[in-house]
Structure formats: C-alpha cells, structure tokens
Design an enzyme around this catalytic site. Structure first.
Site, PDB file in Angstrom:
ATOM      1  N   LYS A 116      68.672  50.691  67.239  1.00  0.00           N
ATOM      2  CA  LYS A 116      67.717  51.343  68.155  1.00  0.00           C
ATOM      3  C   LYS A 116      67.788  52.872  68.076  1.00  0.00           C
ATOM      4  O   LYS A 116      66.768  53.544  68.250  1.00  0.00           O
ATOM      5  CB  LYS A 116      67.952  50.877  69.601  1.00  0.00           C
ATOM      6  CG  LYS A 116      67.907  49.356  69.788  1.00  0.00           C
ATOM      7  CD  LYS A 116      66.588  48.747  69.363  1.00  0.00           C
ATOM      8  CE  LYS A 116      66.646  47.228  69.365  1.00  0.00           C
ATOM      9  NZ  LYS A 116      65.461  46.593  68.754  1.00  0.00           N
ATOM     10  N   ARG A 291      59.469  40.095  64.757  1.00  0.00           N
ATOM     11  CA  ARG A 291      59.358  38.633  64.740  1.00  0.00           C
ATOM     12  C   ARG A 291      58.071  38.209  65.445  1.00  0.00           C
ATOM     13  O   ARG A 291      57.404  39.034  66.077  1.00  0.00           O
ATOM     14  CB  ARG A 291      60.536  38.025  65.504  1.00  0.00           C
ATOM     15  CG  ARG A 291      60.554  38.516  66.950  1.00  0.00           C
ATOM     16  CD  ARG A 291      61.439  37.702  67.874  1.00  0.00           C
ATOM     17  NE  ARG A 291      61.174  38.022  69.257  1.00  0.00           N
ATOM     18  CZ  ARG A 291      61.741  39.013  69.946  1.00  0.00           C
ATOM     19  NH1 ARG A 291      62.608  39.806  69.348  1.00  0.00           N
ATOM     20  NH2 ARG A 291      61.425  39.228  71.204  1.00  0.00           N
TER      21      ARG A 291
END
Ligand code: MV4
Length: 504
Positions: A116, A291
């Site tokens: 991140k 995803r």
C-alpha cells in the site's frame, strides 16, 4: 488457447464463474475440501477434484494441490474468484509457470497494488489524488513527527494490509504509541510484515469504488461506480450502483482517474479502484483491489456487461468489446449479502443444515447462491451464503423490489442477515440516501430494532404448518375424486372452496 478452466474457489463465486464458463462453451473443473465434498460448486462443475482437508490453509490456499488438480484434469486456465489466493502474486506466478492461463492481472500489478505504501507513491506520481499521508514506512519516532505535521485525527495503516486490517484511528498524540504497537502486532501476525504508514482521517466519507476492465491490447475502460458505505467492521453488507452522491461529472472524473491508476501499474483484466468521497465532493484514492469483487453484480445490472465472461475473454487475448463511450449506466441496482450470521446477536456466525430453501425470483431479481436445501454450513469458511441483487428503473423501485424479494426469501435451519437487510430497506436514512461509512459503526447510526420473540415465531410457524396441512388434506379430495363423489367440471377450479366435504 484454453478449452477447460479450473475454478480455485468455493461457494457462490465458484458457481458464478462456472456459469460464465458454461455460457462460453468451456469445460469446467471444481476443486473442493473435505467439508465441501457435496457443495453446490462441486455439483455444478463438469468434474471436481479433492485438494485437501477442510481448513482453507490445507485446501483452498494449497497452491501445489490446486496446480496438481489442474494438471490431472487437463484444465488449461485457472480463475481464482475472490478471497483465498485471488490476490496472491506467488499463486498467479505459479499458475503461469505451470504454463496455465491465469484469469487475472499480471503478478507484477498484484504486487504493485498489494504494497500500500508503494501504491500510494505510484499513484501520486501518476497524478491520482491520494489521501494526505506518508510516502514510506515509518519508525515509531518518525510516525509521531509525521502525525504532528499531518494534524490529528490520523489513521495508522498496515502497508501489507488493505480492507481495514491493522487500521487504527488516532485522535490525539497521547494515543499514538499504543495504536502503533497494536497496528504493528496485528500486521505482523496477519501478513508477516509490520510496516505501517499514516494518513489523515477523512471523516464521515463515503466508500465509492470504480470497476475497470483492461485488455492485453492496451485498452482500458471503467464501468462506473459502486457505493459501498454500508459496512460493519470493514465487511460490506449492502452495495449499490450508481451512488446517490456521484454526479455524472464526478463519475467521469473518478472513472478517468481509476483508468489512469490501472494503467500506471500495467493492469490487465478486471479490477477495482477504491476512493473515499467526502462531503464536499472531493475524492481520494484508497487502494486498488486486483481481483473480481463480491459486489460486481450491481455493476453488471446497470451496465449490461458480464464482468466474469469479460475476464475470461481478456485472458483469452480478446479485445474489449466496448469503448468508453459505449458504456451507459442505466437504472439502479442494489445487492444485499445474505450470510449465516445472527443480526440480533452481534452478527454471530451460525452453523447448521439448511432444512428448507425458497429463493426469490421474478422481474429484476437475481440470486447468486452457493447453497441448497440439505447443505450444511460449517465454520471453516466465510459465512456468505448468497447475494440477493435487484435492478429497478429508479433507486426507489430497486428498494421496493428488494423489500419484496427479501420477503420472498425463505431460509430455514439457521439465522441469516435477512432481517437486518429488511430493516435497512425500511429505514428512512437509507431510503433518503443519507449515509456514509459511519452508518453502522458510528454512534448516531442505524440500530437494529429489538429482536422478535422467537417462541412466538415458532408457535406461529407450527400453527401455519397445521393450517397448511388442513388445506392439503382437502385438496386430496379433488386430486383423486371417487366415482361416487360426482364432481363435475375441473376439480382444480374447486380446490380451496370453503365448506368442502372430507373423504378421509
Ligand atoms: C480510511 C478512512 C478514512 N480516512 N482512511 C477502510 C477499509 C479500507 N479500504 C480503507 N478504509 C478506510 N480508510 C482514511 N485516511 C475510512 C475508511 C473506511 C471506513 C472507516 C471506518 C468505518 C467504516 C469504513 C468503511 C469504509 C472505509
């Protein structure tokens, strides 16, 4: 390219992916753990292979076993669904190393967004607005200094995290050391990496995300946004598309930025860029999910794009069938996650057998389910049973339709989140679109009304069953009339008429 695809997942999403493959004319392979030997996805696939014992670590997270099942079955492609190994770059790489087609983004793109702190830097360089915060991992001393610079309240986040794991809100300097320790400990045990960074808290914002699709030929489009603010402990419960807070202008701007974010990491396949949208209409990049997402159907319902079929087409090397100008958001869709949790008991997970099941149908209703009557729910996996998705021309029609569909939904044998969804649909704040991420977790937020008296409900159910039994007894007369009854005309027209003479 490939004619046979293995789905490395279970439950409703495995069934969803298998259905897309079926429609594309692909042969399908399921994998299952011991607990899932008779699961719906196993029944649905052309073939199924056992990959290990019930715990996910030994089955759905067992990379060698899944690759071996692909080998044995002759599957030439793997779709990971969501969760489990979907965002595991080592799995994506292992699939490709085994000369199988990975129906997902390139492993490097998974890594670029999985870290991140690195993702924030990449986004900043690409001109994507990120939440004000730190650009690298910090020591505790550096964190204290950075927090002063940013100004409280701040959020401590785990670099290897995402989805709120390891996240701590800190409102004053005195609380920071304890939060840093807690966040690091949580991150170390969950991800084996205790790198933390800071962000300024964007309070009472909405969680809005953009669905993107990118092919292998350099084309990338967005399919508009999903509103996902209704969450509990970072678990989404209700999602909708479009968001009442997003104007056509913000949609176009946020969409273009999401496409830029995807292109900055060489993204291919379906992905989602998460934003926080504040009360002034400003938005900030949070993270990118590399995803397919649980809530993808609401986007499918308002755009008409079958995202899973498109994922398979992209993996096949096909060009996107749409340009951005071809994408139109039409009507409104809402999804309720139906899970085996008791909303009257702090969402405690439930186990047990589904003794009876009746799913809603009719106009504008879609059920994505992983269960059937007789199926037994264990504690091994996520409690999600099914997703109820509705479409309406307007948001109001969608809400009314969701109420109708929730009323039709009958799941016996265990408690589910259906009553929670019914109460949210009936709440004026939800109906008015007046909510943010504090809707459930905040102090002045939504509260479930008192639990109904379960003894009374049980007594009513027994009475209803007896009454139905009475009616069934009467219907028998007309189903097989005796000669001496002298019933004229159609016996079916007569059924249910009061004052009938009983034979038995
Ligand atoms: C935030 C935030 C406010 N400010 N970061 C939670 C999940 C993960 N994707 C990021 N999340 C958030 N990050 C900053 N700087 C608010 C959320 C958030 C949230 C926070 C509390 C309760 C519910 C929430 C739902 C969505 C996002």
């Amino acid at each position: 390219m490939f004619n046979k695809l293995l789905v490395a997942n279970r439950g409703e999403i495995a069934v969803r992916v298998l259905r897309a493959c079926e429609e594309r004319g692909l042969r399908t392979v399921a994998v299952y753990s011991d607990a899932d030997r008779t699961a719906l996805h196993v029944r649905y696939a052309d073939e199924a292979y056992r990959i290990g014992p019930s715990p996910a670590r030994e089955s759905y997270l067992n990379i060698p076993a899944i690759i071996a099942a692909a080998r044995q079955s002759g599957a030439e492609a793997i779709h990971p669904g969501y969760g489990f190994l979907a965002e595991n770059e080592e799995f994506a790489q292992a699939v490709q190393d085994a000369k199988l087609t990975w129906v997902g983004p390139p492993p490097v793109a998974i890594r670029a967004m999985g870290d991140k702190v690195a993702a924030r830097r990449t986004m900043l360089a690409a001109g994507v607005p990120v939440v004000p915060g730190t650009e690298r991992g910090l020591s505790d001393a550096e964190a204290l200094a950075s927090a002063e610079e940013l100004g409280y309240p701040i959020v401590v986040k785990a670099s290897a995290g995402g989805g709120g794991k390891g996240m701590r809100v800190v409102t004053q300097p005195a609380d920071l050391p304890r939060s840093l320790t807690a966040s690091r400990r949580e991150a170390a045990s969950a991800f084996g990496d205790d790198t933390i960074y800071l962000e300024k808290l964007i309070g009472r914002a909405r969680h809005v995300e953009i669905q993107i699709l990118a092919d292998t030929h350099g084309n990338c489009i967005h399919l508009g946004e999903r509103e996902c603010s209704i969450q509990r402990r970072h678990q989404k419960l209700i999602e909708e598309a479009p968001s009442v807070a997003v104007t056509p202008e913000v949609r176009a701007e946020m969409g273009a930025i999401a496409v830029r974010a995807a292109q900055a990491v060489g993204y291919v396949n379906a992905g989602t860029v998460e934003f926080l949208l504040d009360h002034d209409g400003r938005f900030y990049f949070l993270e990118m999910n590399t995803r397919l997402q649980v809530e993808h159907p609401v986007t499918e319902m308002v755009t008409g794009v079958d995202i899973v079929k498109e994922q398979v087409a992209i993996a096949y090397g096909r060009r996107l069938r749409w340009r951005q100008k071809d994408i139109r958001v039409s009507g409104h869709a809402i999804e309720c996650r139906i899970s085996a949790e008791d909303p009257y008991n702090d969402f405690l997970p439930e186990t047990g057998r589904i003794t009876n099941l009746s799913e809603p149908t009719g106009p504008g209703v879609r059920v994505e389910s992983g269960i059937y009557a007789g199926w037994e729910i264990s504690l091994f996996y996520d409690p999600l049973l099914a997703k109820l998705v509705v479409w309406g021309e307007t948001r109001a029609e969608a809400i009314l339709r969701m109420r109708r569909a929730l009323e039709e939904y009958r799941i016996s044998g265990l408690h589910t989140t259906i009553p929670f969804h019914q109460q949210v649909m009936d709440s004026t704040r939800f109906q008015g679109g007046q909510f943010d991420t504090g809707f459930l977790d905040g102090q002045d937020g939504f509260r479930m009304s008192a639990a109904p008296n379960r003894d009374l409900i049980q007594a009513a159910a027994i009475a209803a069953a007896l009454a139905q039994h009475e009616r069934d007894q009467q219907a028998v007369i007309f189903a097989a009339p005796r000669d001496d009854q002298n019933v004229r005309g159609s016996p079916w027209k007569e059924s249910g008429r009061p004052g009938l003479r009983r034979i038995r």
